[in-house]
Design a protein around this motif. Sequence first.
Motif, PDB file in Angstrom:
ATOM      1  N   THR A  51       0.841  -1.193   0.000  1.00 20.53           N
ATOM      2  CA  THR A  51       0.000   0.000   0.000  1.00 20.53           C
ATOM      3  C   THR A  51       0.877   1.243   0.000  1.00 20.53           C
ATOM      4  OG1 THR A  51      -1.722  -1.159   1.244  1.00 20.53           O
ATOM      5  CG2 THR A  51      -1.809   1.246   1.246  1.00 20.53           C
ATOM      6  N   ASN A  52       0.537   2.179  -0.852  1.00 22.01           N
ATOM      7  CA  ASN A  52       1.251   3.462  -0.945  1.00 22.01           C
ATOM      8  C   ASN A  52       2.711   3.260  -1.362  1.00 22.01           C
ATOM      9  OD1 ASN A  52      -1.146   4.483   0.025  1.00 22.01           O
ATOM     10  ND2 ASN A  52      -0.347   5.064   2.034  1.00 22.01           N
ATOM     11  N   ILE A  53       2.917   3.233  -2.656  1.00 21.61           N
ATOM     12  CA  ILE A  53       4.273   3.034  -3.168  1.00 21.61           C
ATOM     13  C   ILE A  53       4.583   4.108  -4.211  1.00 21.61           C
ATOM     14  CG2 ILE A  53       3.517   1.313  -4.869  1.00 21.61           C
ATOM     15  CD1 ILE A  53       6.304  -0.073  -4.259  1.00 21.61           C
ATOM     16  N   PHE A  54       5.748   4.712  -4.062  1.00 19.15           N
ATOM     17  CA  PHE A  54       6.204   5.792  -4.936  1.00 19.15           C
ATOM     18  C   PHE A  54       7.428   5.299  -5.695  1.00 19.15           C
ATOM     19  CE2 PHE A  54       8.968   9.337  -5.925  1.00 19.15           C
ATOM     20  CZ  PHE A  54       8.117  10.336  -6.360  1.00 19.15           C
ATOM     21  N   LEU A  55       7.375   5.378  -7.019  1.00 22.14           N
ATOM     22  CA  LEU A  55       8.435   4.822  -7.852  1.00 22.14           C
ATOM     23  C   LEU A  55       8.833   5.861  -8.907  1.00 22.14           C
ATOM     24  CD1 LEU A  55       6.505   1.506  -8.180  1.00 22.14           C
ATOM     25  CD2 LEU A  55       8.665   1.711  -6.956  1.00 22.14           C
ATOM     26  N   GLN A  56      10.046   6.358  -8.799  1.00 18.63           N
ATOM     27  CA  GLN A  56      10.491   7.438  -9.688  1.00 18.63           C
ATOM     28  C   GLN A  56      11.781   7.047 -10.406  1.00 18.63           C
ATOM     29  OE1 GLN A  56      12.323  11.142  -8.064  1.00 18.63           O
ATOM     30  NE2 GLN A  56      10.591  12.201  -9.016  1.00 18.63           N
ATOM     31  N   ASN A  57      11.735   7.110 -11.730  1.00 23.26           N
ATOM     32  CA  ASN A  57      12.908   6.938 -12.587  1.00 23.26           C
ATOM     33  C   ASN A  57      13.671   5.644 -12.312  1.00 23.26           C
ATOM     34  OD1 ASN A  57      12.401   9.212 -14.080  1.00 23.26           O
ATOM     35  ND2 ASN A  57      13.648  10.542 -12.789  1.00 23.26           N
ATOM     36  N   ASN A  58      12.917   4.555 -12.272  1.00 19.40           N
ATOM     37  CA  ASN A  58      13.540   3.239 -12.281  1.00 19.40           C
ATOM     38  C   ASN A  58      13.658   2.800 -13.739  1.00 19.40           C
ATOM     39  OD1 ASN A  58      13.760   2.440  -9.309  1.00 19.40           O
ATOM     40  ND2 ASN A  58      11.660   3.194  -9.471  1.00 19.40           N
ATOM     41  N   GLU A  59      14.848   2.376 -14.132  1.00 13.66           N
ATOM     42  CA  GLU A  59      15.164   2.270 -15.555  1.00 13.66           C
ATOM     43  C   GLU A  59      14.526   1.081 -16.252  1.00 13.66           C
ATOM     44  OE1 GLU A  59      19.412   2.403 -15.715  1.00 13.66           O
ATOM     45  OE2 GLU A  59      19.512   4.509 -15.119  1.00 13.66           O
ATOM     46  N   ASP A  60      14.149   0.056 -15.506  1.00 17.32           N
ATOM     47  CA  ASP A  60      13.449  -1.064 -16.134  1.00 17.32           C
ATOM     48  C   ASP A  60      11.957  -0.900 -15.841  1.00 17.32           C
ATOM     49  OD1 ASP A  60      13.073  -3.337 -17.618  1.00 17.32           O
ATOM     50  OD2 ASP A  60      13.843  -4.722 -16.128  1.00 17.32           O
ATOM     51  N   ASP A  61      11.372  -1.761 -15.080  1.00 13.21           N
ATOM     52  CA  ASP A  61       9.938  -1.679 -14.782  1.00 13.21           C
ATOM     53  C   ASP A  61       9.738  -1.085 -13.393  1.00 13.21           C
ATOM     54  OD1 ASP A  61       9.598  -3.310 -17.180  1.00 13.21           O
ATOM     55  OD2 ASP A  61      10.310  -4.952 -15.925  1.00 13.21           O
ATOM     56  N   ALA A  62       8.757  -0.224 -13.262  1.00 11.74           N
ATOM     57  CA  ALA A  62       8.476   0.323 -11.934  1.00 11.74           C
ATOM     58  C   ALA A  62       7.906  -0.770 -11.029  1.00 11.74           C
ATOM     59  CB  ALA A  62       7.514   1.498 -12.043  1.00 11.74           C
ATOM     60  N   ILE A  63       6.905  -1.490 -11.529  1.00 12.49           N
ATOM     61  CA  ILE A  63       6.291  -2.603 -10.796  1.00 12.49           C
ATOM     62  C   ILE A  63       6.353  -3.835 -11.690  1.00 12.49           C
ATOM     63  CG2 ILE A  63       4.184  -3.457  -9.704  1.00 12.49           C
ATOM     64  CD1 ILE A  63       3.333  -0.496  -9.397  1.00 12.49           C
ATOM     65  N   ASP A  64       6.920  -4.909 -11.172  1.00 14.01           N
ATOM     66  CA  ASP A  64       7.121  -6.121 -11.979  1.00 14.01           C
ATOM     67  C   ASP A  64       6.669  -7.320 -11.152  1.00 14.01           C
ATOM     68  OD1 ASP A  64       7.962  -8.018 -13.801  1.00 14.01           O
ATOM     69  OD2 ASP A  64      10.052  -7.365 -13.843  1.00 14.01           O
ATOM     70  N   TRP A  65       6.074  -8.314 -11.848  1.00 14.94           N
ATOM     71  CA  TRP A  65       5.758  -9.549 -11.146  1.00 14.94           C
ATOM     72  C   TRP A  65       5.841 -10.736 -12.096  1.00 14.94           C
ATOM     73  CZ3 TRP A  65       1.756  -5.997 -12.070  1.00 14.94           C
ATOM     74  CH2 TRP A  65       0.746  -6.418 -12.919  1.00 14.94           C
ATOM     75  N   THR A  66       6.030 -11.898 -11.487  1.00 16.29           N
ATOM     76  CA  THR A  66       6.147 -13.137 -12.236  1.00 16.29           C
ATOM     77  C   THR A  66       5.843 -14.299 -11.294  1.00 16.29           C
ATOM     78  OG1 THR A  66       7.630 -14.420 -13.674  1.00 16.29           O
ATOM     79  CG2 THR A  66       8.632 -13.325 -11.784  1.00 16.29           C
ATOM     80  N   SER A  80      11.736   0.902 -19.264  1.00 19.99           N
ATOM     81  CA  SER A  80      10.946  -0.170 -19.878  1.00 19.99           C
ATOM     82  C   SER A  80       9.444   0.079 -19.755  1.00 19.99           C
ATOM     83  CB  SER A  80      11.315  -1.527 -19.264  1.00 19.99           C
ATOM     84  OG  SER A  80      12.625  -1.889 -19.627  1.00 19.99           O
ATOM     85  N   THR A  81       8.903  -0.046 -18.542  1.00 18.27           N
ATOM     86  CA  THR A  81       7.453   0.060 -18.379  1.00 18.27           C
ATOM     87  C   THR A  81       7.092   0.616 -17.008  1.00 18.27           C
ATOM     88  OG1 THR A  81       7.123  -2.118 -17.367  1.00 18.27           O
ATOM     89  CG2 THR A  81       7.156  -2.042 -19.781  1.00 18.27           C
ATOM     90  N   VAL A  82       5.824   0.971 -16.875  1.00 22.29           N
ATOM     91  CA  VAL A  82       5.236   1.241 -15.563  1.00 22.29           C
ATOM     92  C   VAL A  82       4.983  -0.089 -14.851  1.00 22.29           C
ATOM     93  CG1 VAL A  82       3.223   2.173 -14.349  1.00 22.29           C
ATOM     94  CG2 VAL A  82       4.162   3.384 -16.332  1.00 22.29           C
ATOM     95  N   VAL A  83       4.364  -1.003 -15.570  1.00 18.87           N
ATOM     96  CA  VAL A  83       4.009  -2.322 -15.030  1.00 18.87           C
ATOM     97  C   VAL A  83       4.440  -3.389 -16.021  1.00 18.87           C
ATOM     98  CG1 VAL A  83       2.037  -3.856 -14.664  1.00 18.87           C
ATOM     99  CG2 VAL A  83       2.081  -1.618 -13.562  1.00 18.87           C
ATOM    100  N   GLY A  95       7.466   9.851 -22.980  1.00 22.33           N
ATOM    101  CA  GLY A  95       6.781   8.812 -23.741  1.00 22.33           C
ATOM    102  C   GLY A  95       6.923   7.459 -23.086  1.00 22.33           C
ATOM    103  N   GLY A  96       7.147   6.416 -23.906  1.00 23.32           N
ATOM    104  CA  GLY A  96       7.367   5.076 -23.373  1.00 23.32           C
ATOM    105  C   GLY A  96       6.094   4.253 -23.263  1.00 23.32           C
ATOM    106  N   THR A  97       6.257   3.050 -22.711  1.00 24.17           N
ATOM    107  CA  THR A  97       5.163   2.081 -22.564  1.00 24.17           C
ATOM    108  C   THR A  97       4.684   2.044 -21.127  1.00 24.17           C
ATOM    109  OG1 THR A  97       5.989   0.711 -24.375  1.00 24.17           O
ATOM    110  CG2 THR A  97       4.548  -0.362 -22.772  1.00 24.17           C
ATOM    111  N   ALA A  98       3.374   2.001 -20.949  1.00 15.58           N
ATOM    112  CA  ALA A  98       2.815   1.968 -19.599  1.00 15.58           C
ATOM    113  C   ALA A  98       2.687   0.536 -19.082  1.00 15.58           C
ATOM    114  CB  ALA A  98       1.475   2.686 -19.569  1.00 15.58           C
ATOM    115  N   LEU A  99       1.749  -0.229 -19.597  1.00  9.84           N
ATOM    116  CA  LEU A  99       1.438  -1.546 -19.054  1.00  9.84           C
ATOM    117  C   LEU A  99       1.827  -2.627 -20.058  1.00  9.84           C
ATOM    118  CD1 LEU A  99      -2.174  -0.784 -17.751  1.00  9.84           C
ATOM    119  CD2 LEU A  99       0.012  -0.240 -16.674  1.00  9.84           C
ATOM    120  N   GLN A 100       2.692  -3.539 -19.630  1.00  6.23           N
ATOM    121  CA  GLN A 100       3.135  -4.620 -20.505  1.00  6.23           C
ATOM    122  C   GLN A 100       2.860  -5.969 -19.838  1.00  6.23           C
ATOM    123  OE1 GLN A 100       7.423  -5.927 -21.276  1.00  6.23           O
ATOM    124  NE2 GLN A 100       6.963  -4.751 -23.137  1.00  6.23           N
ATOM    125  N   PHE A 101       2.287  -6.872 -20.620  1.00  6.15           N
ATOM    126  CA  PHE A 101       1.973  -8.204 -20.112  1.00  6.15           C
ATOM    127  C   PHE A 101       2.584  -9.240 -21.042  1.00  6.15           C
ATOM    128  CE2 PHE A 101      -1.219  -5.274 -18.620  1.00  6.15           C
ATOM    129  CZ  PHE A 101      -1.277  -5.569 -17.265  1.00  6.15           C
TER     130      PHE A 101
END
Length: 662
Positions: free
Chosen positions: A219-234, A254-257, A278-284
């Motif tokens: 809950t409540n996460i701030f992510l600024q200028n991370n060069e790959d994905d801000a939020i990633d899961w697998t 890379s992406t937001v997600v 620019g860039g890509t927001a959500l990638q699946f």
Amino acid sequence: MKKLTIKILGLALLATAVFTSCDDDDPVTPPDPQVEEVIENLENGILNGELTEDYTLDASVTYSLTGSFIIPDGITFTIPAGTNIQADAAGTDVYVAVLMGGKININGSANSPVIMSSANANPGDWGGLTICGKATTTAGENAEAEVGGFIYGGTDDSDNSGVVNYLVIKGTGAQINPESQYNGVSCYAVGSGTTLSNIAVINGSDDGIEFFGGTVSVTNIFLQNNEDDAIDWTEGWSGTVTNAYVEHTIEDFSTVVEGDKVNNNPKIVNLTAVSTTGGTALQFKAESGATITGLSLTGYAKSIDMKDDGPLSNVIIEGAEADPTDSYNKSATVDPSEWGWVDVELAEVVELNGSVTDAVTLDATKSYRLTGSYIVEDGASLTIPAGTKIHADAGGTEVYIAVLMGGQIFIDGEANNPVVIASDLSQPGDWGGLTICGKATTTAGENAEAEVGGFIYGGTDDTDNSGSVTNLVIRGTGAQINPESQYNGVSLYAVGSGTTFENIAVFDGSDDGIEFFGGAATVTNIYVENCEDDAIDWTEGWRGGIVNTYISHTVEGFSTAFEGDKDNNNPTFENVTCISTVEGTALQFKLESGATITGLHMEGYAVDLDMKDSGALSNVQIAGADADATLIDGESHKYTLNSGKDADAIDISGWTWISAEL
């Protein structure tokens, strides 16, 4: 007697010690110097080695993280509010890891967060925070992590690895190998009994936070200028992210997600992401997906990327299947300015709408969002300096820039630093476009009413000056007003010859690229690509001209390259290149309209010339003569040009400004 008593007691103790030593089967184990060293280091403000007992740091001490610091099974490590840990910039050798069965309690507060950062907070300076738990993952039980070779994964989805609250991490993401890097926070099979809240990850060279299976939520996460994905899961992560703010002001992230592999339907509740690059927001990837509510994206060139062509039905946004043609450019759902524990400078996104009634100059260092009509009134001016980027909301006819009679606009782009005005996805019809109204003559008369916006235009001054537009790129225009009318990329209503137009590109409009409604304006260097109606259109007796026109058609169904209509005031075109890979019509003239064209190069059109209302070929002068054309078999007004269309194509290799994007 006193001395004698002491001697006897001493002998007795010695005898006891000797007796015990002789009869004890196990030798006395001396203290482990490495264990003592870890604790001694902590007492001296140094984190290094494997912790062997529960330990709480002292917030009054600034600690140095000089190597790997590991919290093993059965050990709890507590970090109180306000603690500052400075990590050596030594790459993969420096990190904090909590192993399966270990616990970390980061007890920051809103006023005193815990800080973990390298001195300069540069991306990749150090590893980051890794937590390994006993929850389920598709990697199986006792899997091996890509970072540190740590073991993770079990059967307890409610596993508790501790608490992380009010933590700010900077400068993480050290490179392990070409395929792997540390993240700001890595959660390996972390269970739902673990609390993650109020976390900021800034300037990471890999992901902000990544979940490898598990069930933990944040809950409540701030992510600024991370060069790959801000939020990633697998690996089948099934937790929830609630209230996330992501910001990108750097290129080539890379992406937001990014979701990958099995879809266990993780949830995101309130995600606001802002990009100035620019860039890509959500990638699946693969079969991954998510359920997302409260999504707000600003500035991303691509909203949804199903990387491996997985089903869009796996991604549910606001209760419906994800739509890659939707920019999701909605009002922000998370306001990080309310999070006082995040002490960073936020990207400034300035909204443009309403009226300009004085002299206004934009700032190229800021990101602008055109959220409605932005109208330059009579006597006012709008200056847009080189490099400014304006993100237009995909709000159809409600979103446009208009300069009224007596107003002026100065778009001061440079060849290598143009001004860009576009919707985030640059889909045809996303927004209106740029409209300028002047005081020059038009056959519609003085004070005529425009078909767009009901603006008033037209007068008696053919030298009227509405400003200057140089090195401008416009994308995604042409919103539909009614069945008969649409906005154009650029609409010039009775604009005078005192106005400068040079180096203009219009891409992907659902109506015309540029249209002249009377007036005497001239343009030098215009590039129009894949506008669905006419690339260049004019009517109402326009008497200006264009030097160097390049038109590209690669999408079927467009109307024409040129369309002239109504009275013929003989506009002039010098050097015209029109190239189609999808056939279509090149030059169309309605009623008595015409033009003088030199340096014409045409390729790929099924119809070279269409005299729509059977006007005279003499109205169209090509290469110094009446159009030399032959009727196409079975047609009454469509022709093939016999000559005059084979001039050299314009060399646009030096038109660097046309490639600019948001």
